[in-house]
Design an enzyme around this catalytic site. Structure first.
Site, PDB file in Angstrom:
ATOM      1  N   TYR A 163      -2.138   0.372   9.818  1.00  0.00           N
ATOM      2  CA  TYR A 163      -2.246  -0.366   8.633  1.00  0.00           C
ATOM      3  C   TYR A 163      -1.038   0.369   8.021  1.00  0.00           C
ATOM      4  O   TYR A 163      -0.268  -0.992   7.373  1.00  0.00           O
ATOM      5  CB  TYR A 163      -3.358   0.103   8.022  1.00  0.00           C
ATOM      6  CG  TYR A 163      -3.225  -0.676   6.697  1.00  0.00           C
ATOM      7  CD1 TYR A 163      -3.757  -2.572   6.307  1.00  0.00           C
ATOM      8  CD2 TYR A 163      -3.547   0.181   5.416  1.00  0.00           C
ATOM      9  CE1 TYR A 163      -4.084  -2.497   5.418  1.00  0.00           C
ATOM     10  CE2 TYR A 163      -3.578  -0.404   3.664  1.00  0.00           C
ATOM     11  CZ  TYR A 163      -3.648  -2.098   4.715  1.00  0.00           C
ATOM     12  OH  TYR A 163      -4.116  -2.590   3.310  1.00  0.00           O
ATOM     13  N   SER A 220       1.247  -1.630   0.268  1.00  0.00           N
ATOM     14  CA  SER A 220      -0.176   0.258   0.136  1.00  0.00           C
ATOM     15  C   SER A 220       0.928   0.901  -0.348  1.00  0.00           C
ATOM     16  O   SER A 220       1.482   1.680   0.233  1.00  0.00           O
ATOM     17  CB  SER A 220      -1.184  -0.027   1.217  1.00  0.00           C
ATOM     18  OG  SER A 220      -1.422   1.249   1.493  1.00  0.00           O
TER      19      SER A 220
END
Length: 229
Positions: free
Chosen positions: A149, A136
Site C-alpha cells: 500500500y 498516506s
C-alpha cells in the site's frame, strides 16, 4: 463563488470521500461522485444531488462512464482521487506479498487515479483547477506490513509532483489525512479497536481550506496544516 463549480470525487460512498462530498455540496458545489458501493453511493447522491456513477475506477469501462458524466457537466474544477485499495488483510510482509494482489493495489491506487486525471486534464486546465490525491504516511514511512500500500501511495505522490511541474496553471496536492476511523483502516487492523482514531469528518475542514487556499502544489499533512491554519 462555488455555485457553478464541479467536483469529481472518487470513493465517495464512505469515509473521507463521503464526508468531503457532503461538505462540498453544502458549499454549493455540483458533484460527480463515484464508488463501488451502489446503495451507499445512492444515499450520498440523495443528500448532495450529485451525479452518481457506480463502479470501480480501476475498470476502463467504468472510467468511460465517469468521463461521460464530466463531459455532460461541461466543466470540472476539482478532482479528488480518494478511491483506493488496501490489499491483503491482515497486511502481509513484502516477502509474502501475493504479487497478483500487489498488481491490483497498483491498478487501483496508481493507474486508475492517473487515468482519471488523463481524462479530465483538459477541463481542469480550462478551469485552472485543483487536483487532490489522497496519500498516506505509509508513502513516506517504513511500517511493517504496509509495503504494498505504501509503495502505491509513494508512486501516487510522485505522479502528483510531476503533474504539477507539467501543469503549472493547476494546483496539485498530495494530501495525507492521517489515521482515521474508516473501514479500510479497520481492515488493516482486523479485530483491533480503532475507536481512538478520529472520524473522517474531522479532517474535512482542513482539506477544504487547502482546496480553497490555492497554495503552491505539493504534499500536505492534515495535522501540520491544521496547526498552521
Amino acid at each position: 463563488m462555488s455555485e457553478n463549480r464541479v467536483a469529481l470525487v472518487t470513493g465517495a460512498s464512505a469515509g473521507l470521500g463521503r464526508a468531503l462530498a457532503l461538505a462540498l455540496a453544502e458549499r454549493g458545489w455540483r458533484l460527480i461522485i463515484t464508488a463501488r458501493g451502489g446503495e451507499r453511493l445512492g444515499e450520498v447522491r440523495a443528500v448532495t444531488g450529485g451525479e452518481a456513477v457506480v463502479g470501480d475506477v480501476a475498470d476502463v469501462e467504468h472510467r468511460g462512464r465517469v468521463f461521460a458524466a464530466v463531459e455532460a457537466a461541461g466543466r470540472v474544477d476539482l478532482v479528488v482521487n480518494n478511491a483506493s485499495a488496501l490489499g491483503s488483510s491482515p497486511l502481509p510482509s513484502l516477502e509474502r506479498y501475493p504479487l497478483d494482489e500487489l498488481e491490483d493495489v497498483f491498478r487501483s491506487n496508481v493507474i486508475a487515479p492517473l487515468a482519471i486525471l488523463q481524462g479530465t486534464l483538459p477541463m481542469l486546465r480550462d478551469a485552472s483547477g485543483v487536483v487532490v490525491n489522497i496519500s498516506s504516511d505509509a508513502a513516506v514511512g517504513a511500517y511493517a506490513g504496509w509495503g504494498g500500500y505504501g509503495a502505491s501511495k509513494a508512486a501516487l505522490d510522485q505522479i502528483a509532483t510531476v503533474l504539477a511541474v507539467e501543469n503549472p496553471q493547476l494546483r496539485v496536492y498530495s494530501f495525507d489525512p492521517g489515521d482515521m476511523r474508516t473501514e479500510m483502516h479497520q481492515a488493516a487492523f482486523p479485530g483491533e479497536d480503532i475507536s481512538d482514531r478520529p472520524e473522517p469528518e474531522t479532517v474535512v475542514p482542513v482539506l477544504l481550506r487547502l482546496i480553497e487556499s490555492r497554495l503552491e502544489s505539493g504534499r500536505y499533512i492534515a495535522s501540520e496544516w491544521a496547526v498552521r491554519s
